[in-house]
Enzyme design. Structure first.
Site, mmCIF file in Angstrom:
data_model
loop_
_atom_site.group_PDB
_atom_site.id
_atom_site.type_symbol
_atom_site.label_atom_id
_atom_site.label_comp_id
_atom_site.label_asym_id
_atom_site.label_seq_id
_atom_site.Cartn_x
_atom_site.Cartn_y
_atom_site.Cartn_z
ATOM 1 N N CYS A 135 72.476 19.923 36.354
ATOM 2 C CA CYS A 135 73.670 19.567 36.112
ATOM 3 C C CYS A 135 74.344 20.017 34.663
ATOM 4 O O CYS A 135 74.795 19.311 34.148
ATOM 5 C CB CYS A 135 73.898 17.933 36.478
ATOM 6 S SG CYS A 135 75.771 18.084 36.608
ATOM 7 N N CYS A 138 77.398 18.478 33.959
ATOM 8 C CA CYS A 138 77.407 16.944 33.285
ATOM 9 C C CYS A 138 76.914 17.254 31.972
ATOM 10 O O CYS A 138 77.303 16.231 30.900
ATOM 11 C CB CYS A 138 76.281 16.249 33.788
ATOM 12 S SG CYS A 138 76.215 16.117 35.730
ATOM 13 N N ASP A 139 76.029 18.202 31.631
ATOM 14 C CA ASP A 139 75.508 18.120 30.425
ATOM 15 C C ASP A 139 75.693 19.113 29.278
ATOM 16 O O ASP A 139 74.810 19.412 28.512
ATOM 17 C CB ASP A 139 73.883 18.097 30.653
ATOM 18 C CG ASP A 139 72.605 17.234 31.413
ATOM 19 O OD1 ASP A 139 73.572 15.328 31.171
ATOM 20 O OD2 ASP A 139 71.918 17.023 32.156
#
Ligand code: NAP
Length: 312
Positions: A135, A138-139
């Site tokens: 992701c 997300c990261d």
């Protein structure tokens, strides 16, 4: 264990599930949506969409929030964070057991989506959360001024690689062929991006590191040569597999596990429908998922109505 009774239970609260929920609840069916996590589905993690009709650009979370607010107008019951223990789609009524309740219904709509495919190489599991991520949204911010590799050549890989250039100093796209699968417009953006370097005709062989990822071994599919790229992160985006573990062979699925449906979204079992990424659809987009949901909602309502007439 608490028992619930519904006309229809929708498994999965992403765009497809929201849309089916809206059509079912608006069609006067007593409707519940069950999800293993929070409602919203995959697109709630997308940074931005620009191909959902009516919105030139909208954040994934913003769009799914609008879906949920719209659904709430019609009063479907929502059960997030439900771990599904078993599903009996063959019985009448259909029975879904979660850790918190026993759900019974005349019909079920399956909308549990799909999950990222794994590369299946050494180091992938070991470095999950320590340099391996599925992701970028997300990261990505952990990779400020770092070098990362994205594996894959589809829309997801190329879009996420472009997104990662907001943080990383360099992004390799490692692809097993010399031509991308991604849409041309997305390809062009990647080709124009100075931070992206393509590694063609190559497959990832091993992810290496100590505490964190340090490099990736790649094999050239034409020459067989192995080389090592120094990187700080790997983002595999090589496709998706359907989230269907709980079905255990009760309905027809294709060779990859995607659920077979007819044009009304009906599966091989009466009263059971499948919509969105989990079915063997030719196009996996938010707009096609919500379209599937509308079709299933309408035909499910007809089915439930017919069942009620039979039993009266
Ligand atoms: P995808 O379109 O199936 O692409 C997967 C990519 O990974 C392909 O390039 C494939 O190579 C490669 N690949 C597959 N298995 C591999 C392996 N074992 N090792 C190395 N490479 C491998 O998957 P996706 O990009 O996740 O997209 C899934 C669906 O969502 C698609 O329908 C896509 O259009 C849609 N989507 C749309 C958008 C958008 O429109 N904005 C954004 C994201 C996703 P080959 O090309 O050689 O097969």
């Amino acid at each position: 264990m608490r028992e619930y009774n519904y006309d229809v239970i929708i498994l999965g609260g992403g765009p497809a599930g929201f849309s089916a929920g809206l059509y079912c609840a608006r069609g006067a069916l007593k409707t519940a949506i069950i999800d293993i996590s929070m409602l919203g589905g995959q697109p709630s993690n997308y940074l931005e969409l620009e191909n959902y009709l009516g919105f030139k650009k909208i954040g994934g979370y913003d769009l799914t929030e609008k879906f949920e607010q719209h659904l709430d107008m019609f009063g479907a019951d929502k059960f997030p964070m439900q771990e599904i223990l078993s599903v009996d789609l063959v019985s009448t009524p259909k029975v879904i057991k979660t850790k918190e309740g026993l759900f019974k219904s005349a019909s079920v709509i399956i909308a549990t989506g799909a999950s990222p495919m794994k590369l299946g190489i050494k180091g992938e599991e070991e470095f999950l959360g320590r340099g391996v991520s599925y992701c970028a949204v997300c990261d990505g911010s952990f990779y400020q001024d770092k070098v990362v590799a994205v594996v894959g050549g589809g829309n997801s890989a190329v879009e996420e690689a472009i997104y990662l250039t907001n943080f990383a100093s360099k992004v390799y796209i490692i692809h097993r062929r010399d031509e991308l699968r991604a849409d041309k417009i997305i390809q062009q953006r990647a080709f124009n991006n100075q931070k992206i370097e393509f590694v063609w005709d190559s497959v990832a062989e091993e992810i290496r590191g100590e505490d964190l990822v340090k490099s990736i071994l790649i094999k050239n599919t034409k020459t067989g040569d192995i080389s090592e790229l120094n990187i700080d992160g790997v983002f595999p985006y090589i496709g998706i597999i359907p989230n269907v573990n709980y079905i255990t062979g009760q309905i027809e699925q294709d060779s990859r596990g995607f659920i077979q449906t007819d044009l009304t979204m009906k599966t091989s079992l009466d009263g059971v429908y499948a919509i969105g990424d989990v079915r063997n659809t030719p196009l996996r987009q938010v707009i096609t998922a919500v379209s599937d949901g509308a079709v299933a909602g309408v035909y499910c309502a007809k089915y439930v109505q017919a069942q009620k007439e039979v039993t009266v």
